[in-house]
Design a protein around this motif. Structure first.
Motif, PDB file in Angstrom:
ATOM      1  N   THR A  28       0.832  -1.202   0.000  1.00  0.00           N
ATOM      2  CA  THR A  28       0.000   0.000   0.000  1.00  0.00           C
ATOM      3  C   THR A  28       0.865   1.250   0.000  1.00  0.00           C
ATOM      4  OG1 THR A  28      -1.774  -1.147   1.157  1.00  0.00           O
ATOM      5  CG2 THR A  28      -1.798   1.246   1.239  1.00  0.00           C
ATOM      6  N   ILE A  29       1.874   1.254   0.851  1.00  0.00           N
ATOM      7  CA  ILE A  29       2.769   2.409   0.898  1.00  0.00           C
ATOM      8  C   ILE A  29       3.455   2.608  -0.438  1.00  0.00           C
ATOM      9  CG2 ILE A  29       4.861   3.327   1.969  1.00  0.00           C
ATOM     10  CD1 ILE A  29       4.016   1.904   4.549  1.00  0.00           C
ATOM     11  N   TRP A  30       3.962   1.516  -1.011  1.00  0.00           N
ATOM     12  CA  TRP A  30       4.675   1.631  -2.289  1.00  0.00           C
ATOM     13  C   TRP A  30       3.732   2.067  -3.412  1.00  0.00           C
ATOM     14  CZ3 TRP A  30       9.067   2.588  -4.271  1.00  0.00           C
ATOM     15  CH2 TRP A  30       9.306   2.344  -5.624  1.00  0.00           C
ATOM     16  N   ALA A  31       2.509   1.556  -3.405  1.00  0.00           N
ATOM     17  CA  ALA A  31       1.561   1.922  -4.460  1.00  0.00           C
ATOM     18  C   ALA A  31       1.242   3.410  -4.412  1.00  0.00           C
ATOM     19  CB  ALA A  31       0.285   1.095  -4.324  1.00  0.00           C
ATOM     20  N   ARG A  32       1.091   3.959  -3.210  1.00  0.00           N
ATOM     21  CA  ARG A  32       0.816   5.383  -3.101  1.00  0.00           C
ATOM     22  C   ARG A  32       2.011   6.219  -3.556  1.00  0.00           C
ATOM     23  NH1 ARG A  32      -4.417   6.066  -3.375  1.00  0.00           N
ATOM     24  NH2 ARG A  32      -5.561   5.077  -1.677  1.00  0.00           N
ATOM     25  N   VAL A  35      11.522  -4.720 -11.038  1.00  0.00           N
ATOM     26  CA  VAL A  35      11.766  -3.393 -11.618  1.00  0.00           C
ATOM     27  C   VAL A  35      10.614  -2.972 -12.526  1.00  0.00           C
ATOM     28  CG1 VAL A  35      13.312  -2.009 -13.053  1.00  0.00           C
ATOM     29  CG2 VAL A  35      14.265  -3.681 -11.455  1.00  0.00           C
ATOM     30  N   VAL A  36      10.319  -3.781 -13.537  1.00  0.00           N
ATOM     31  CA  VAL A  36       9.312  -3.390 -14.529  1.00  0.00           C
ATOM     32  C   VAL A  36       7.934  -3.317 -13.896  1.00  0.00           C
ATOM     33  CG1 VAL A  36       8.181  -4.058 -16.674  1.00  0.00           C
ATOM     34  CG2 VAL A  36      10.650  -4.333 -16.437  1.00  0.00           C
ATOM     35  N   ARG A  37       7.518  -4.383 -13.225  1.00  0.00           N
ATOM     36  CA  ARG A  37       6.150  -4.439 -12.726  1.00  0.00           C
ATOM     37  C   ARG A  37       5.930  -3.549 -11.507  1.00  0.00           C
ATOM     38  NH1 ARG A  37       4.186  -6.846  -8.162  1.00  0.00           N
ATOM     39  NH2 ARG A  37       5.950  -8.243  -8.423  1.00  0.00           N
ATOM     40  N   THR A  38       6.980  -3.286 -10.717  1.00  0.00           N
ATOM     41  CA  THR A  38       6.811  -2.471  -9.518  1.00  0.00           C
ATOM     42  C   THR A  38       7.086  -0.991  -9.746  1.00  0.00           C
ATOM     43  OG1 THR A  38       9.089  -2.943  -8.872  1.00  0.00           O
ATOM     44  CG2 THR A  38       7.372  -4.382  -7.993  1.00  0.00           C
ATOM     45  N   CYS A  39       7.944  -0.666 -10.756  1.00  0.00           N
ATOM     46  CA  CYS A  39       8.319   0.743 -10.958  1.00  0.00           C
ATOM     47  C   CYS A  39       7.840   1.299 -12.297  1.00  0.00           C
ATOM     48  CB  CYS A  39       9.838   0.896 -10.850  1.00  0.00           C
ATOM     49  SG  CYS A  39      10.504   0.491  -9.219  1.00  0.00           S
ATOM     50  N   LEU A  40       8.188   0.627 -13.366  1.00  0.00           N
ATOM     51  CA  LEU A  40       7.931   1.192 -14.693  1.00  0.00           C
ATOM     52  C   LEU A  40       6.466   1.106 -15.088  1.00  0.00           C
ATOM     53  CD1 LEU A  40      11.034  -0.058 -16.730  1.00  0.00           C
ATOM     54  CD2 LEU A  40      10.689   2.112 -15.556  1.00  0.00           C
ATOM     55  N   ALA A  41       5.875  -0.088 -14.982  1.00  0.00           N
ATOM     56  CA  ALA A  41       4.494  -0.256 -15.451  1.00  0.00           C
ATOM     57  C   ALA A  41       3.510   0.643 -14.708  1.00  0.00           C
ATOM     58  CB  ALA A  41       4.096  -1.724 -15.354  1.00  0.00           C
ATOM     59  N   PRO A  42       3.507   0.711 -13.361  1.00  0.00           N
ATOM     60  CA  PRO A  42       2.549   1.614 -12.685  1.00  0.00           C
ATOM     61  C   PRO A  42       2.772   3.083 -13.041  1.00  0.00           C
ATOM     62  CG  PRO A  42       3.457   0.019 -11.142  1.00  0.00           C
ATOM     63  CD  PRO A  42       4.257  -0.096 -12.385  1.00  0.00           C
ATOM     64  N   ALA A  43       4.045   3.487 -13.141  1.00  0.00           N
ATOM     65  CA  ALA A  43       4.323   4.888 -13.456  1.00  0.00           C
ATOM     66  C   ALA A  43       3.853   5.241 -14.864  1.00  0.00           C
ATOM     67  CB  ALA A  43       5.818   5.168 -13.306  1.00  0.00           C
ATOM     68  N   ALA A  69      -7.196   3.054  -9.516  1.00  0.00           N
ATOM     69  CA  ALA A  69      -7.241   1.718 -10.116  1.00  0.00           C
ATOM     70  C   ALA A  69      -5.838   1.110 -10.204  1.00  0.00           C
ATOM     71  CB  ALA A  69      -7.872   1.794 -11.503  1.00  0.00           C
ATOM     72  N   VAL A  70      -4.847   1.907 -10.588  1.00  0.00           N
ATOM     73  CA  VAL A  70      -3.472   1.409 -10.689  1.00  0.00           C
ATOM     74  C   VAL A  70      -2.940   1.044  -9.306  1.00  0.00           C
ATOM     75  CG1 VAL A  70      -1.108   2.019 -11.320  1.00  0.00           C
ATOM     76  CG2 VAL A  70      -2.994   2.681 -12.812  1.00  0.00           C
ATOM     77  N   ALA A  71      -3.147   1.932  -8.321  1.00  0.00           N
ATOM     78  CA  ALA A  71      -2.619   1.679  -6.984  1.00  0.00           C
ATOM     79  C   ALA A  71      -3.255   0.430  -6.366  1.00  0.00           C
ATOM     80  CB  ALA A  71      -2.874   2.895  -6.092  1.00  0.00           C
ATOM     81  N   ARG A  72      -4.575   0.298  -6.465  1.00  0.00           N
ATOM     82  CA  ARG A  72      -5.230  -0.863  -5.873  1.00  0.00           C
ATOM     83  C   ARG A  72      -4.833  -2.157  -6.602  1.00  0.00           C
ATOM     84  NH1 ARG A  72     -11.668  -1.595  -4.351  1.00  0.00           N
ATOM     85  NH2 ARG A  72     -11.416  -3.639  -3.372  1.00  0.00           N
ATOM     86  N   ALA A  73      -4.711  -2.101  -7.932  1.00  0.00           N
ATOM     87  CA  ALA A  73      -4.294  -3.288  -8.690  1.00  0.00           C
ATOM     88  C   ALA A  73      -2.887  -3.712  -8.299  1.00  0.00           C
ATOM     89  CB  ALA A  73      -4.369  -3.002 -10.184  1.00  0.00           C
TER      90      ALA A  73
END
Length: 615
Positions: free
Chosen positions: A14-18, A548-556, A497-501
């Protein structure tokens, strides 16, 4: 106590998604990732192919490999695994169209036709070499340069001069037959005026007559020659000169290099031991011509400088010539390792420089041929396979990417979503190969006691793994976006939607990726280099995709230009926000994660603020 020690993964995600979906971090995080990957992307373009298939595919802990290493250190394996050259004569059609059997024979014997005869249709009182064709000749006249007319007796003498005995007899026979034909043609046209002049004579000189008497014995010697020597184009002097010229170029161009070839390393029909100066290997032009003419070894010798008899040489000639007579083998036994770096450099040099430069045209028996050289070896086979894979790989990757992007676009009714996902895949894919090349070839991790500074990975791996890595990366991205699409359809705004997903799919995807990576670790620890390269590529790709990709690049990227995620599809107007604070800042995420009221962190803020009288 187990509850106290167990990390609350939901709080962490949750913290990282925000953080990753809020400004300025959604711009800073991708930029930091690309800066960190830049050195490895550069390393990917420093790749040097390793074509040593014996070293790559062997298990280095087996007794067989240890024996191979011992033999390689104490013996020259180049004498066991030679480089084979194929010297070929490609038929390019007629060079000179003969207009009589005599002229055809003159061309076939390799004599300068232009210096002998201009028009062999000897009628109307013309002498051989006359510049004026007979008026009654029905065949097209082909003018050839001639300094002065040549009488028939002189032409016969020139034909006989310098010919082998078996050819001289044929020359006399053809001259007599041609003379009789012209006499009959002249008589039909009106007597002596249409035939040969008496002073030019129809009787061949003594040298021609002697040659005709020796025709039978020469023919018997010719029948004893190996099959192919009597008709092979590759045994003509013209072909032999080009073969010797190629070998001399090979020796000159490789002199002083790591892949140097010496005269004694070469063995072929036109390059034999003892034929060169001081008993060394050299051009055997006179020797092979002697065999073709039936005269045997030069000077009447019975053996060559290394004890090979004429019969042994003729057997070798028979073995080295193809059944159609247009190909010939030339063997090179190098002093360097047949599958090492020097062999690879030689293969590149031969294919790119020396073999194309050796192509020449020559004429034998009135036909044009092209002299072509190509080589074959263990390294050359790898080199050819690599070139074919290199040519096919871009088209395969383009087709896979096209099908994947079209499928994603049609599934989510989005034109720009595939482009965004491609940006999250392309750079990490290059960095994956850069990490492997830096590990095995450039030695960037030697200070940690890992990797080596030596040859690069097998080039075939680089052309067979991109599609699999692309599929894995797209798979993890789609796991995330499917949930984003679902929440956006339910009415959440794009950022929520991105953060919750990310929070809901993060633990599952990470667990699956870690389990996959653990299995690949053991593949990377294999003692076979090929398996090490394969495991390292997939291990690096999985780790980059998961962490890297799924946690940083794709959400951004999904939070940038959010309307492009769904265009031209239609989405409902956002009416739900995930979390207590619509701004979704770091402080709000921390408060929501630490809330102890027992409420679901995913409860929409609009539902929490619903008036009491609406019940």
């Amino acid at each position: 106590w187990t509850t106290a020690l167990r990390p609350d993964t939901k709080k962490i995600w949750t913290i990282w998604a925000r953080i990753i979906t809020s400004k300025p971090w959604l711009f800073v995080a991708p930029l930091a990732v690309f800066v960190g990957l830049a050195p490895f992307i550069w390393a990917a373009f420093q790749f040097e192919a390793n074509l040593d298939v014996l070293e790559i595919c062997a298990n280095h802990e087996t007794a067989e490999y240890q024996a191979y290493r011992e033999m390689r250190e104490h013996f020259n394996l180049g004498k066991v695994v030679p480089i084979t050259f194929v010297l070929e004569a490609l038929d390019r059609g007629r060079s000179v169209e003969p207009i009589s059997e005599l002229e055809s024979a003159v061309v076939s014997w390799g004599l300068p036709l232009e210096a002998l005869i201009e028009d062999v249709h000897l009628g109307q009182g013309t002498s051989v070499g006359s510049a004026t064709p007979p008026a009654s000749s029905s065949r097209p006249h082909r003018p050839l340069p001639m300094l002065q007319p040549l009488p028939l007796t002189a032409a016969a003498a020139v034909l006989a001069d310098g010919l082998p005995s078996w050819a001289a007899g044929e020359a006399a026979h053809l001259l007599q037959r041609e003379s009789s034909r012209m006499q009959r043609k002249g008589g039909q046209a009106g007597g002596q005026a249409g035939g040969f002049r008496a002073e030019e004579g129809l009787v061949a000189p003594a040298s021609v007559a002697d040659g005709r008497r020796g025709q039978a014995s020469a023919a018997s010697r010719a029948t004893q020659m190996p099959l192919g020597m009597q008709a092979s184009v590759t045994l003509s002097p013209e072909f032999g000169k080009l073969a010797c010229s190629f070998v001399e170029s090979l020796l000159t161009e490789t002199h002083g290099r790591d892949f140097e070839i010496r005269a004694n390393d070469v063995l072929g029909i036109w390059w034999l031991p003892g034929a060169g100066p001081d008993g060394a290997s050299g051009c055997a032009l006179k020797f092979v011509q002697g065999l073709s003419a039936g005269t045997g070894l030069p000077g009447g010798a019975s053996t060559t400088g290394v004890g090979m008899s004429q019969a042994d040489i003729e057997k070798q000639i028979h073995r080295r010539i193809s059944s159609d007579g247009f190909k010939q083998q030339l063997m090179v036994y190098p002093m360097f390792q047949p599958t090492g770096a020097a062999a690879a450099d030689l293969s590149y040099y031969l294919s790119d420089v020396l073999e194309p430069a050796s192509s020449r045209e020559f004429v034998v028996k009135g036909r044009r041929y092209e002299f072509v050289v190509r080589h074959s070896s263990i390294v050359a086979a790898q080199f050819d396979l690599t070139n074919k894979m290199q040519a096919a790989a871009p088209w395969i990757c383009i087709c896979v990417a096209f099908v994947g992007f079209v499928s994603v676009g049609l599934s989510f009714h989005s034109a720009f979503l595939p482009c965004k996902l491609a940006l999250t895949v392309a750079m990490p894919l290059l960095a994956t190969y850069g990490v492997v090349i830096a590990f095995f070839q450039l030695g960037w991790f030697e200070f940690l006691g890992l990797g080596s500074h030596g040859s690069g990975p097998d080039p075939l791996i680089l052309y067979t793994t991109p599609c699999c890595l692309f599929g894995l990366a797209m798979d993890y991205d789609l796991f995330l976006f499917v949930r984003v699409y679902e929440y956006r359809k339910k009415g959440y705004d794009n950022r929520s939607a991105v953060a919750r997903a990310l929070v809901e799919t993060g633990p599952v995807i990470t667990t699956a990726g870690v389990l996959f990576a653990i299995s690949l670790v053991f593949l990377t620890l294999s003692k076979t280099p090929f398996m090490q390269y394969l495991g390292a590529i997939y291990l690096t790709g999985i780790c980059l995709d998961v962490f890297v990709v799924r946690t940083c690049l794709a959400p951004a990227f999904l939070c940038m230009a959010e309307t492009l995620n769904y265009w031209p599809g239609e989405m409902p107007i956002p009416r739900l926000t995930w979390g207590e604070d619509g701004a979704g800042g770091f402080a709000a995420a921390l408060l929501e994660a630490r809330s102890s009221d027992g409420s679901d962190a995913s409860t929409p803020a609009s539902a929490a603020s619903k008036p009491a009288d609406s019940k």
